[in-house]
Scaffold this active site. Structure first.
Site, PDB file in Angstrom:
ATOM      1  N   PHE A 207       0.959  -1.236  -0.088  1.00 17.81           N
ATOM      2  CA  PHE A 207       0.179  -0.034   0.061  1.00 17.81           C
ATOM      3  C   PHE A 207       0.728   1.377   0.008  1.00 17.81           C
ATOM      4  CE2 PHE A 207      -2.349   2.808   3.514  1.00 17.81           C
ATOM      5  CZ  PHE A 207      -2.867   3.510   2.418  1.00 17.81           C
ATOM      6  N   ILE A 208       1.647   1.381   1.148  1.00 21.30           N
ATOM      7  CA  ILE A 208       2.295   2.601   1.081  1.00 21.30           C
ATOM      8  C   ILE A 208       3.584   2.685   0.162  1.00 21.30           C
ATOM      9  CG2 ILE A 208       3.753   4.253   2.677  1.00 21.30           C
ATOM     10  CD1 ILE A 208       1.849   2.930   5.093  1.00 21.30           C
TER      11      ILE A 208
ATOM     12  N   THR B 178       6.134   2.607  12.770  1.00 22.61           N
ATOM     13  CA  THR B 178       4.629   2.879  13.010  1.00 22.61           C
ATOM     14  C   THR B 178       4.489   3.407  14.284  1.00 22.61           C
ATOM     15  OG1 THR B 178       2.517   2.079  13.460  1.00 22.61           O
ATOM     16  CG2 THR B 178       4.322   0.588  13.891  1.00 22.61           C
ATOM     17  N   ASP B 179       3.392   4.424  14.743  1.00 19.24           N
ATOM     18  CA  ASP B 179       3.407   4.989  16.027  1.00 19.24           C
ATOM     19  C   ASP B 179       2.868   4.058  17.012  1.00 19.24           C
ATOM     20  OD1 ASP B 179       0.551   4.395  15.193  1.00 19.24           O
ATOM     21  OD2 ASP B 179      -0.024   6.477  15.715  1.00 19.24           O
ATOM     22  N   GLU B 180       2.398   2.812  16.603  1.00 16.76           N
ATOM     23  CA  GLU B 180       1.950   1.649  17.358  1.00 16.76           C
ATOM     24  C   GLU B 180       3.030   1.281  18.241  1.00 16.76           C
ATOM     25  OE1 GLU B 180      -0.859  -1.138  15.561  1.00 16.76           O
ATOM     26  OE2 GLU B 180      -1.360   0.320  14.043  1.00 16.76           O
TER      27      GLU B 180
ATOM     28  N   TYR C 284       2.412  -7.388  16.264  1.00 18.25           N
ATOM     29  CA  TYR C 284       2.775  -6.381  15.227  1.00 18.25           C
ATOM     30  C   TYR C 284       3.559  -5.381  15.670  1.00 18.25           C
ATOM     31  CZ  TYR C 284       2.534  -2.418  12.149  1.00 18.25           C
ATOM     32  OH  TYR C 284       2.888  -1.354  11.141  1.00 18.25           O
TER      33      TYR C 284
ATOM     34  N   SER D 155       7.055  -6.388  17.072  1.00 21.27           N
ATOM     35  CA  SER D 155       7.922  -6.798  16.061  1.00 21.27           C
ATOM     36  C   SER D 155       8.604  -5.428  15.508  1.00 21.27           C
ATOM     37  CB  SER D 155       7.447  -7.773  15.133  1.00 21.27           C
ATOM     38  OG  SER D 155       6.261  -7.133  14.487  1.00 21.27           O
ATOM     39  N   LYS D 156       7.660  -4.491  15.330  1.00 16.24           N
ATOM     40  CA  LYS D 156       8.047  -3.176  14.755  1.00 16.24           C
ATOM     41  C   LYS D 156       9.161  -2.443  15.550  1.00 16.24           C
ATOM     42  CE  LYS D 156       7.374  -1.549  11.137  1.00 16.24           C
ATOM     43  NZ  LYS D 156       7.800  -1.422   9.881  1.00 16.24           N
TER      44      LYS D 156
ATOM     45  N   ARG E  71      -7.913   6.579  16.441  1.00 18.31           N
ATOM     46  CA  ARG E  71      -6.765   6.451  15.606  1.00 18.31           C
ATOM     47  C   ARG E  71      -6.874   7.972  15.112  1.00 18.31           C
ATOM     48  NH1 ARG E  71      -6.490   2.799  18.107  1.00 18.31           N
ATOM     49  NH2 ARG E  71      -6.230   0.508  17.713  1.00 18.31           N
TER      50      ARG E  71
ATOM     51  N   ARG F 218     -11.315  -6.677  19.427  1.00 15.27           N
ATOM     52  CA  ARG F 218      -9.793  -7.055  19.248  1.00 15.27           C
ATOM     53  C   ARG F 218      -9.248  -7.482  20.372  1.00 15.27           C
ATOM     54  NH1 ARG F 218      -6.291  -3.343  15.469  1.00 15.27           N
ATOM     55  NH2 ARG F 218      -6.876  -4.523  13.919  1.00 15.27           N
TER      56      ARG F 218
HETATM   57  P1  NAD Z   1       1.312  -3.642   3.330  1.00 15.75           P
HETATM   58  O1  NAD Z   1       1.085  -4.885   4.270  1.00 15.75           O
HETATM   59  O2  NAD Z   1       0.273  -2.827   2.301  1.00 15.75           O
HETATM   60  O3  NAD Z   1       2.629  -3.833   2.375  1.00 15.75           O
HETATM   61  C1  NAD Z   1       3.802  -4.677   2.786  1.00 15.75           C
HETATM   62  C2  NAD Z   1       4.603  -4.992   1.550  1.00 15.75           C
HETATM   63  O4  NAD Z   1       5.716  -5.828   2.103  1.00 15.75           O
HETATM   64  C3  NAD Z   1       3.808  -5.993   0.605  1.00 15.75           C
HETATM   65  O5  NAD Z   1       4.027  -5.556  -0.441  1.00 15.75           O
HETATM   66  C4  NAD Z   1       4.491  -7.481   0.948  1.00 15.75           C
HETATM   67  O6  NAD Z   1       4.638  -8.158  -0.003  1.00 15.75           O
HETATM   68  C5  NAD Z   1       5.956  -6.785   1.306  1.00 15.75           C
HETATM   69  N1  NAD Z   1       6.380  -7.918   2.287  1.00 15.75           N
HETATM   70  C6  NAD Z   1       5.979  -8.511   3.355  1.00 15.75           C
HETATM   71  N2  NAD Z   1       7.011  -9.599   3.869  1.00 15.75           N
HETATM   72  C7  NAD Z   1       7.962  -9.372   2.989  1.00 15.75           C
HETATM   73  C8  NAD Z   1       9.225 -10.146   3.115  1.00 15.75           C
HETATM   74  N3  NAD Z   1       9.375 -11.197   3.960  1.00 15.75           N
HETATM   75  N4  NAD Z   1      10.062  -9.921   1.892  1.00 15.75           N
HETATM   76  C9  NAD Z   1       9.755  -8.693   1.088  1.00 15.75           C
HETATM   77  N5  NAD Z   1       8.625  -8.185   0.838  1.00 15.75           N
HETATM   78  C10 NAD Z   1       7.781  -8.333   1.797  1.00 15.75           C
HETATM   79  O7  NAD Z   1       1.943  -2.571   4.160  1.00 15.75           O
HETATM   80  P2  NAD Z   1       1.844  -1.047   4.282  1.00 15.75           P
HETATM   81  O8  NAD Z   1       0.413  -0.672   4.910  1.00 15.75           O
HETATM   82  O9  NAD Z   1       2.147  -0.427   3.094  1.00 15.75           O
HETATM   83  O10 NAD Z   1       3.044  -0.543   5.287  1.00 15.75           O
HETATM   84  C11 NAD Z   1       4.092  -0.366   4.891  1.00 15.75           C
HETATM   85  C12 NAD Z   1       5.320   0.005   6.039  1.00 15.75           C
HETATM   86  O11 NAD Z   1       4.978   1.021   6.615  1.00 15.75           O
HETATM   87  C13 NAD Z   1       5.496  -1.164   7.156  1.00 15.75           C
HETATM   88  O12 NAD Z   1       6.574  -1.344   7.450  1.00 15.75           O
HETATM   89  C14 NAD Z   1       4.240  -0.650   8.271  1.00 15.75           C
HETATM   90  O13 NAD Z   1       4.874  -1.012   9.483  1.00 15.75           O
HETATM   91  C15 NAD Z   1       4.525   0.698   8.110  1.00 15.75           C
HETATM   92  N6  NAD Z   1       3.482   1.775   8.550  1.00 15.75           N
HETATM   93  C16 NAD Z   1       2.169   1.386   7.965  1.00 15.75           C
HETATM   94  C17 NAD Z   1       1.097   2.142   8.319  1.00 15.75           C
HETATM   95  C18 NAD Z   1      -0.410   1.920   7.762  1.00 15.75           C
HETATM   96  O14 NAD Z   1      -1.163   2.446   8.355  1.00 15.75           O
HETATM   97  N7  NAD Z   1      -0.585   1.056   6.715  1.00 15.75           N
HETATM   98  C19 NAD Z   1       1.228   3.345   9.190  1.00 15.75           C
HETATM   99  C20 NAD Z   1       2.398   3.477   9.962  1.00 15.75           C
HETATM  100  C21 NAD Z   1       3.881   2.675   9.385  1.00 15.75           C
HETATM  101  P1  TYD Z   2      -6.724  -1.346  11.213  1.00 16.27           P
HETATM  102  O1  TYD Z   2      -7.038  -0.694   9.913  1.00 16.27           O
HETATM  103  O2  TYD Z   2      -6.597  -2.661  11.356  1.00 16.27           O
HETATM  104  O3  TYD Z   2      -5.454  -0.477  11.784  1.00 16.27           O
HETATM  105  P2  TYD Z   2      -4.893  -0.576  13.260  1.00 16.27           P
HETATM  106  O4  TYD Z   2      -5.182  -1.729  13.799  1.00 16.27           O
HETATM  107  O5  TYD Z   2      -3.202  -0.828  13.007  1.00 16.27           O
HETATM  108  O6  TYD Z   2      -4.904   0.794  13.763  1.00 16.27           O
HETATM  109  O7  TYD Z   2      -7.872  -0.835  12.356  1.00 16.27           O
HETATM  110  C1  TYD Z   2      -8.155   0.580  12.550  1.00 16.27           C
HETATM  111  C2  TYD Z   2      -9.149   0.573  13.708  1.00 16.27           C
HETATM  112  O8  TYD Z   2     -10.330  -0.084  13.283  1.00 16.27           O
HETATM  113  C3  TYD Z   2      -8.536  -0.284  15.033  1.00 16.27           C
HETATM  114  O9  TYD Z   2      -9.091   0.244  15.878  1.00 16.27           O
HETATM  115  C4  TYD Z   2      -9.433  -1.518  14.775  1.00 16.27           C
HETATM  116  C5  TYD Z   2     -10.674  -1.176  14.157  1.00 16.27           C
HETATM  117  N1  TYD Z   2     -11.135  -2.237  13.195  1.00 16.27           N
HETATM  118  C6  TYD Z   2     -12.550  -2.401  13.365  1.00 16.27           C
HETATM  119  O10 TYD Z   2     -13.196  -2.108  14.312  1.00 16.27           O
HETATM  120  N2  TYD Z   2     -13.201  -3.299  12.433  1.00 16.27           N
HETATM  121  C7  TYD Z   2     -12.550  -3.881  11.392  1.00 16.27           C
HETATM  122  O11 TYD Z   2     -13.261  -4.778  10.729  1.00 16.27           O
HETATM  123  C8  TYD Z   2     -11.420  -3.588  11.261  1.00 16.27           C
HETATM  124  C9  TYD Z   2     -10.203  -4.262  10.408  1.00 16.27           C
HETATM  125  C10 TYD Z   2     -10.281  -2.903  12.227  1.00 16.27           C
END
Ligand code: NAD
Ligand code: TYD
Length: 351
Positions: free
Chosen positions: A13-14, A132-134, A157, A160-161, A221, A288
């Protein structure tokens, strides 16, 4: 090419927004996207840039030390932007091992490869770890996370981060590796896998299926539009200080039920449904395990030092996101049906 940059997780995604931005803005850089293509990696996300001369895709698992070393030897990168991760909290509760492998072992593997490749000649090199902020844990009703907030991760999660962040800082401190980190709040926008709250809700509302809200929907969030995160990553990669950490956030706190209600109103309008129709789909379900109550980010360091700020109000960003999902029915169908995994085979393996 002036510079070679490895982006890990660029098919996610990102990562896909980061790769597109770098490929298009910096034609003088060679961007090497290293991604294993797990269920979350979708090569279709980058279909519009895959033929650009400064873009290369390498399907590799970051826990495969030999595979990673081969890539570093082949491309001799100047920088790494590390986004690859297992990223979904619910999956980390059912399958923590994948998170430990990719997020911790995978990060260590990349750090070792960077050290070996750069061999103490660190001038002009940079290892940027995206986190991540988590990692900071859960807040009560008041306050926000700063860069000096103590780590207190509470899910597999976030733990591990957090471990990966510690490793990156330790390699910076012990070996002098030029590292920089950022910790960002929840992202939303185009190409997010529909297991996360916002795309899952859009897809379910569209298909008249129940929208699962965990617990009472009171968890809060801080939401940031993904393109604003990509812009911040670009800035931090180029201008961040060595060894520094930057918090990135939207200054945009919403409880989950407020997000869902807003989304329902937008969807009613877009789908020409009667006012209140989509909200009938809201289903409160079992909470959750260990659900963090509230995240909020203080991003004033990044705003002060680099002039970055979110470009969109949430209502506007959410509307753009809904428009994208409604206009990209095929993308959503491919993801939901699993067909997107065939795209890589057709595009890269059958050539
Ligand atoms: P995502 O799950 O959409 O994408 C993760 C990507 O990593 C995928 O393309 C997947 O194929 C690849 N990947 C996973 N395991 C792998 C491996 N072993 N080797 C090589 N590639 C691998 O994740 P995202 O939401 O785009 O997040 C990207 C980064 O940003 C992550 O590090 C996440 O912790 C961080 N982040 C995400 C958010 C969010 O809201 N999504 C917020 C803050 C930080
Ligand atoms: P999510 O998108 O999984 O992100 P994160 O857990 O990393 O913050 O969830 C965002 C918020 O929404 C979180 O408080 C959990 C809640 N949630 C639901 O209430 N229903 C759902 O089906 C999902 C996936 C998340």
């Amino acid at each position: 090419m002036d510079s070679t940059l490895i982006v890990t997780g660029g098919a996610g995604f990102i990562g896909s927004h980061v790769v597109r931005r770098l490929v298009c803005r910096y034609p003088e850089y060679r961007i090497v996207n290293v991604d294993k293509l797990t269920y979350a990696g979708n090569a279709e996300n980058l279909a519009d840039v895959e033929d650009c001369p400064n873009y290369v895709f390498e399907k590799t698992d970051i826990t495969d030390a030999e595979g990673v070393r081969t890539i570093f030897d082949r491309y001799r990168p100047d920088g790494v932007i590390h986004l690859a991760a297992e990223s979904h909290v619910d999956r980390s509760i059912s399958h923590p091992d994948d998170f430990i492998m990719t997020n911790i072992v995978g990060t260590a593997t990349l750090l070792n490869a960077a050290l070996a490749c750069w061999k103490d000649r660190f001038e002009g090199k940079r290892f940027y770890h995206v986190s991540t902020d988590e990692v900071y844990g859960s807040l009560g009703k008041e306050g926000s996370f700063t860069e000096t907030t103590a780590y207190a991760p509470r899910s597999p999660y976030s733990a591990s981060k957090a471990a990966s962040d510690h490793l990156v800082r330790a390699y910076g401190h012990t070996f002098g590796l030029p590292v920089v980190l950022s910790n960002c709040s929840n992202n939303y926008g185009p190409c997010q896998f529909p297991e996360k709250l916002i795309p899952l809700a859009i897809n379910n509302i569209k298909n008249n299926r129940p929208v699962p809200v965990y617990g009472k929907g009171e968890n809060v969030r801080d939401w940031l539009y993904v393109l604003d995160h990509a812009q911040a990553i670009d800035l931090i990669y180029h201008r961040g200080g060595n060894g520094e950490t930057y918090n990135i956030g939207g200054n945009n706190e919403w409880s989950n039920i407020e997000v869902i209600r807003l989304l329902c109103r937008i969807m009613d309008r877009k789908l020409q449904r009667a006012e209140g129709a989509s909200e009938q789909l809201v289903a409160f379900v079992k909470d959750r395990a260990g659900h963090d109550l509230r995240y909020a980010i203080d991003s004033s360091k990044l705003q002060r030092e680099m002039g970055w700020k979110p470009s969109l109000e949430f209502e506007e960003g959410l509307e753009k996101t809904v428009d994208w999902y409604l206009a990209n029915e095929a993308w959503l169908q491919h993801v939901v049906s699993g067909e997107y995994q065939q795209y890589y085979k057709n595009q890269y393996e059958n050539r």
